[in-house]
Design a protein around this motif. Structure first.
Motif, mmCIF file in Angstrom:
data_model
loop_
_atom_site.group_PDB
_atom_site.id
_atom_site.type_symbol
_atom_site.label_atom_id
_atom_site.label_comp_id
_atom_site.label_asym_id
_atom_site.label_seq_id
_atom_site.Cartn_x
_atom_site.Cartn_y
_atom_site.Cartn_z
ATOM 1 N N LYS A 41 4.680 17.114 2.855
ATOM 2 C CA LYS A 41 5.116 15.702 2.919
ATOM 3 C C LYS A 41 3.932 14.753 3.089
ATOM 4 N N LYS A 42 2.852 15.267 3.682
ATOM 5 C CA LYS A 42 1.669 14.421 3.897
ATOM 6 C C LYS A 42 1.034 13.979 2.581
ATOM 7 N N ALA A 43 1.415 14.649 1.494
ATOM 8 C CA ALA A 43 0.820 14.298 0.201
ATOM 9 C C ALA A 43 1.603 13.222 -0.536
ATOM 10 N N GLN A 44 2.705 12.781 0.069
ATOM 11 C CA GLN A 44 3.528 11.721 -0.551
ATOM 12 C C GLN A 44 2.640 10.528 -0.922
ATOM 13 N N GLY A 45 2.723 10.105 -2.159
ATOM 14 C CA GLY A 45 1.954 8.928 -2.577
ATOM 15 C C GLY A 45 0.561 9.259 -3.096
ATOM 16 N N ALA A 46 0.136 10.519 -2.951
ATOM 17 C CA ALA A 46 -1.196 10.895 -3.474
ATOM 18 C C ALA A 46 -1.066 11.312 -4.943
ATOM 19 N N ASP A 47 -2.230 11.466 -5.612
ATOM 20 C CA ASP A 47 -2.216 11.868 -7.021
ATOM 21 C C ASP A 47 -2.467 13.363 -7.197
ATOM 22 N N GLY A 48 -3.071 13.980 -6.181
ATOM 23 C CA GLY A 48 -3.352 15.410 -6.292
ATOM 24 C C GLY A 48 -3.655 15.988 -4.924
ATOM 25 N N VAL A 49 -3.624 17.327 -4.858
ATOM 26 C CA VAL A 49 -4.018 17.988 -3.606
ATOM 27 C C VAL A 49 -5.077 19.040 -3.899
ATOM 28 N N VAL A 50 -5.969 19.223 -2.916
ATOM 29 C CA VAL A 50 -6.968 20.296 -2.980
ATOM 30 C C VAL A 50 -6.665 21.208 -1.800
ATOM 31 N N VAL A 51 -6.576 22.507 -2.074
ATOM 32 C CA VAL A 51 -6.094 23.429 -1.043
ATOM 33 C C VAL A 51 -6.942 24.695 -0.997
ATOM 34 N N TYR A 52 -6.964 25.310 0.149
ATOM 35 C CA TYR A 52 -7.414 26.693 0.248
ATOM 36 C C TYR A 52 -6.625 27.383 1.360
ATOM 37 N N GLN A 53 -6.015 28.473 1.057
ATOM 38 C CA GLN A 53 -5.371 29.287 2.085
ATOM 39 C C GLN A 53 -5.054 30.644 1.498
ATOM 40 N N GLN A 54 -4.852 31.600 2.408
ATOM 41 C CA GLN A 54 -4.433 32.932 1.949
ATOM 42 C C GLN A 54 -2.929 33.091 2.094
ATOM 43 N N ALA A 55 -2.305 32.266 2.946
ATOM 44 C CA ALA A 55 -0.839 32.309 3.073
ATOM 45 C C ALA A 55 -0.233 31.914 1.728
#
Ligand code: COI
Length: 332
Positions: A41-55
């Motif tokens: 939900k924190k990405a609401q209004g953004a154009d993209g996300v950058v992520v890293y996780q193993q989950a």
């Protein structure tokens, strides 16, 4: 343009701050949380996300991203085995990864694991801590006397080949995609069985696709030379851990260098000091003197981390602008 960058660690901040300075047009929202259905939900209004996780990036997580209006997701790592590709495709998500951030980081780590096991370092460390400074019986083996079998000759496998040649080892390789230069050098054997029967050290550099899962198992270990050393800096599920432990217990396998473990998610990159350790099998591996476990740190160098941050954010901009990214992930 706004990008939300999830699970940013302290050690990534210098690279991310430098990247932000070079891209004043991008508003980067930094989040320490992993991407989950709740944090999406924190990405609401953004154009993209950058992520890293193993989950896992499971359907619920990807759906939550989609509901937040996000279509562009860039991984800061290479592995895509934790993504529900079917869900990603259905939801129209565009994904990039970082195919090459520093093959040397991982190849060097594999070489160190081999060298440390050949020179019986865990046993000496234990003795030295007890102030037993005798030589015998932990006599070492020299790298130049070994035949090293590299399974997977992508970027990492190829850097490792060069490192090992520097030590004078004989290198043999197996890959379903043969590199023309290595082929011309005559380094490929015809089958995995050939590699198993000839190699004193076997190092895995293949992805976790279904054909490769548990490729090191009771049957393949039975085909290997007695005293083989197995190195896995790729994905934990390439090795059937129970079979490996049986191989070590029987003496067929002389040593293992493991930077990955099939049940590592939620265990590696956590501090268990003073807490009950949650995995008996991993504990067995950690306590052995014929095994070196590192907690998925082969990638973890200043150079690699800087590249992961830069390449992922650059590709996220390209996705957002509708340009062809450098590292598109095929969802098929
Ligand atoms: C990957 O890039 O997929 C890795 O395995 C390294 C990761 C722990 C950042």
């Amino acid at each position: 343009m706004k990008i939300v960058s999830y699970s940013i660690r302290e050690d990534e901040m210098p690279a991310l701050n430098a990247w932000k300075q070079e891209h004043p047009e991008v508003d980067v929202q930094i989040e320490q949380d992993l991407l989950t259905p709740q944090t999406a939900k924190k990405a609401q209004g953004a154009d993209g996300v950058v992520v890293y996780q193993q989950a896992p990036y499971d359907r619920a997580t990807l759906q939550a991203l989609h509901d937040a209006g996000i279509k562009n997701m860039s991984l800061r790592n290479v592995g895509t085995d934790n993504i529900d590709m079917e869900a990603a495709k259905e939801l129209g998500l565009k994904i990039t990864n970082v195919r090459v951030y520093s093959p040397n980081a991982i190849a060097e780590h594999a070489a160190w694991l081999m060298g440390r096991l050949l020179r019986r370092e865990p046993e000496y460390t234990d003795k030295i801590q007890k102030r037993d400074l005798r030589w015998a019986p932990e006599i070492g083996r020299e790298m130049r006397m070994q035949t090293v079998g590299i399974i997977g000759t992508g970027h990492i496998g190829r850097v490792l080949i060069d490192i090992l040649k520097g030590f004078g080892a004989k290198v043999i390789c197996y890959d379903i995609f043969q590199n023309p230069e290595l082929k011309a050098e005559g380094l490929y054997v015809d089958s995995l069985d050939d590699l198993y029967s000839q190699a004193d050290i076997i190092s895995l550099h293949v992805p976790s696709v279904k054909e490769n899962i548990h490729m090191v198992n009771d049957t393949s270990i039975a085909k290997m030379k007695k005293g083989v050393i197995i190195i896995n800096v790729s994905r934990g599920d390439l090795v059937d851990t129970d079979a490996l432990i049986r191989g070590l217990d029987s003496g067929k396998v002389a040593g293992a260098g493991l930077d990955v473990y099939e049940d590592e998610v939620g265990i590696f990159n956590e501090d268990w000091n003073g807490r009950p350790f949650p995995d008996e099998r991993l504990n067995n591996l950690l306590e052995r003197k014929d095994v070196i476990v590192t907690p998925h740190t082969a990638f973890y160098t200043e150079t690699a981390v800087e590249n992961m941050v830069n390449i992922s954010h650059n590709d996220n901009i390209k996705l957002i602008n509708g340009q062809e990214p450098d590292n598109p992930v095929s969802l098929d």
